[in-house]
Design a protein around this motif. Structure first.
Motif, PDB file in Angstrom:
ATOM      1  N   UNK A 174      -1.438  17.100  -7.400  1.00  0.00           N
ATOM      2  CA  UNK A 174      -1.631  15.820  -8.062  1.00  0.00           C
ATOM      3  C   UNK A 174      -3.119  15.641  -8.361  1.00  0.00           C
ATOM      4  N   UNK A 175      -3.417  15.380  -9.617  1.00  0.00           N
ATOM      5  CA  UNK A 175      -4.791  15.228 -10.080  1.00  0.00           C
ATOM      6  C   UNK A 175      -5.141  13.731 -10.142  1.00  0.00           C
ATOM      7  N   UNK A 176      -5.866  13.268  -9.142  1.00  0.00           N
ATOM      8  CA  UNK A 176      -6.191  11.846  -9.034  1.00  0.00           C
ATOM      9  C   UNK A 176      -7.009  11.366 -10.230  1.00  0.00           C
ATOM     10  N   UNK A 177      -7.957  12.163 -10.699  1.00  0.00           N
ATOM     11  CA  UNK A 177      -8.772  11.749 -11.856  1.00  0.00           C
ATOM     12  C   UNK A 177      -7.899  11.549 -13.092  1.00  0.00           C
ATOM     13  N   UNK A 178      -6.933  12.438 -13.282  1.00  0.00           N
ATOM     14  CA  UNK A 178      -6.032  12.313 -14.432  1.00  0.00           C
ATOM     15  C   UNK A 178      -5.188  11.045 -14.309  1.00  0.00           C
ATOM     16  N   UNK A 179      -4.694  10.787 -13.115  1.00  0.00           N
ATOM     17  CA  UNK A 179      -3.881   9.589 -12.899  1.00  0.00           C
ATOM     18  C   UNK A 179      -4.686   8.327 -13.223  1.00  0.00           C
ATOM     19  N   UNK A 180      -5.913   8.265 -12.755  1.00  0.00           N
ATOM     20  CA  UNK A 180      -6.768   7.104 -13.016  1.00  0.00           C
ATOM     21  C   UNK A 180      -7.025   6.950 -14.518  1.00  0.00           C
ATOM     22  N   UNK A 181      -7.325   8.066 -15.198  1.00  0.00           N
ATOM     23  CA  UNK A 181      -7.547   8.014 -16.652  1.00  0.00           C
ATOM     24  C   UNK A 181      -6.333   7.436 -17.367  1.00  0.00           C
ATOM     25  N   UNK A 193       3.575  15.129 -12.786  1.00  0.00           N
ATOM     26  CA  UNK A 193       2.696  16.168 -13.319  1.00  0.00           C
ATOM     27  C   UNK A 193       3.066  16.670 -14.699  1.00  0.00           C
ATOM     28  N   UNK A 194       3.733  15.841 -15.487  1.00  0.00           N
ATOM     29  CA  UNK A 194       4.113  16.275 -16.830  1.00  0.00           C
ATOM     30  C   UNK A 194       2.865  16.633 -17.646  1.00  0.00           C
ATOM     31  N   UNK A 195       2.914  17.762 -18.303  1.00  0.00           N
ATOM     32  CA  UNK A 195       1.789  18.195 -19.128  1.00  0.00           C
ATOM     33  C   UNK A 195       1.884  17.563 -20.509  1.00  0.00           C
ATOM     34  N   UNK A 196       0.761  17.573 -21.219  1.00  0.00           N
ATOM     35  CA  UNK A 196       0.752  17.087 -22.600  1.00  0.00           C
ATOM     36  C   UNK A 196       1.704  17.925 -23.449  1.00  0.00           C
ATOM     37  N   UNK A 197       1.767  19.211 -23.175  1.00  0.00           N
ATOM     38  CA  UNK A 197       2.661  20.097 -23.936  1.00  0.00           C
ATOM     39  C   UNK A 197       4.124  19.720 -23.730  1.00  0.00           C
ATOM     40  N   UNK A 198       4.508  19.496 -22.482  1.00  0.00           N
ATOM     41  CA  UNK A 198       5.886  19.104 -22.198  1.00  0.00           C
ATOM     42  C   UNK A 198       6.227  17.777 -22.870  1.00  0.00           C
ATOM     43  N   UNK A 199       5.292  16.848 -22.839  1.00  0.00           N
ATOM     44  CA  UNK A 199       5.521  15.556 -23.491  1.00  0.00           C
ATOM     45  C   UNK A 199       5.626  15.732 -25.002  1.00  0.00           C
ATOM     46  N   UNK A 200       4.797  16.595 -25.574  1.00  0.00           N
ATOM     47  CA  UNK A 200       4.845  16.835 -27.021  1.00  0.00           C
ATOM     48  C   UNK A 200       6.206  17.383 -27.441  1.00  0.00           C
TER      49      UNK A 200
END
Length: 165
Positions: free
Chosen positions: A1-8, A60-67
């Protein structure tokens, strides 16, 4: 889990999307798509999403998976010649993903899409959203023009207006 990404993602609001992509920029994107449509028989769809929803983010969904999900939701795959292309922007990550339908995917090297995504991402990191989006659309159009040149009058199967998710 990437805390910085979650906060962003938690702090990327609709207001930030509107600041990065104000109405005049959305109109310019729409005009760029319309202008490029005359050069090829491909279909370009542009989608902007501020941030992932909580469940997707925490899983943890990636931008690619969402795209890929958005490609399906917007029915970019549903074109007569299987020539739809989605340019997906995930603002919180300043990420860009391009998903191409099977007709386009068979002809365009994935590295070419990655080059366009990288250039757009660099522009977005410099907060040049309008220029980055339009140059990405134009670069996509050049690839489509090379592989799917305009040679017949075809219906516009996908909306030219950017989708704000």
């Amino acid at each position: 889990m990437d805390i910085k990404r979650i906060v962003r993602h938690l702090f990327t609001t609709h207001g930030k999307v509107n600041t990065a992509f104000p109405r005049d920029t959305l109109i310019a994107i729409e005009k760029a798509i319309k202008a490029c449509d005359a050069e090829h028989v491909g279909e370009v769809c542009f989608a902007i999403e501020g941030a992932l929803h909580s469940a997707a983010l925490f899983n943890g969904q990636s931008a690619r998976d969402r795209a890929v999900e958005v490609f399906s939701q917007l029915r970019v795959w549903d074109t007569e010649y299987n020539n739809g292309v989605l340019i997906y922007v995930l603002l919180a990550d300043r990420g860009v993903e391009i998903v191409a339908d099977r007709g386009v995917h068979a002809k365009v090297d994935p590295q070419e899409w990655m080059t366009i995504c990288h250039a757009m991402g660099e522009a977005f990191r410099q907060e040049a959203y309008r220029d980055g989006a339009i140059s990405g659309i134009q670069a996509t159009a050049q690839l489509l023009k090379r592989h799917f040149p305009a040679h017949r009058n075809t219906a516009n199967e996908l909306p030219d207006t950017p989708a704000i998710l």
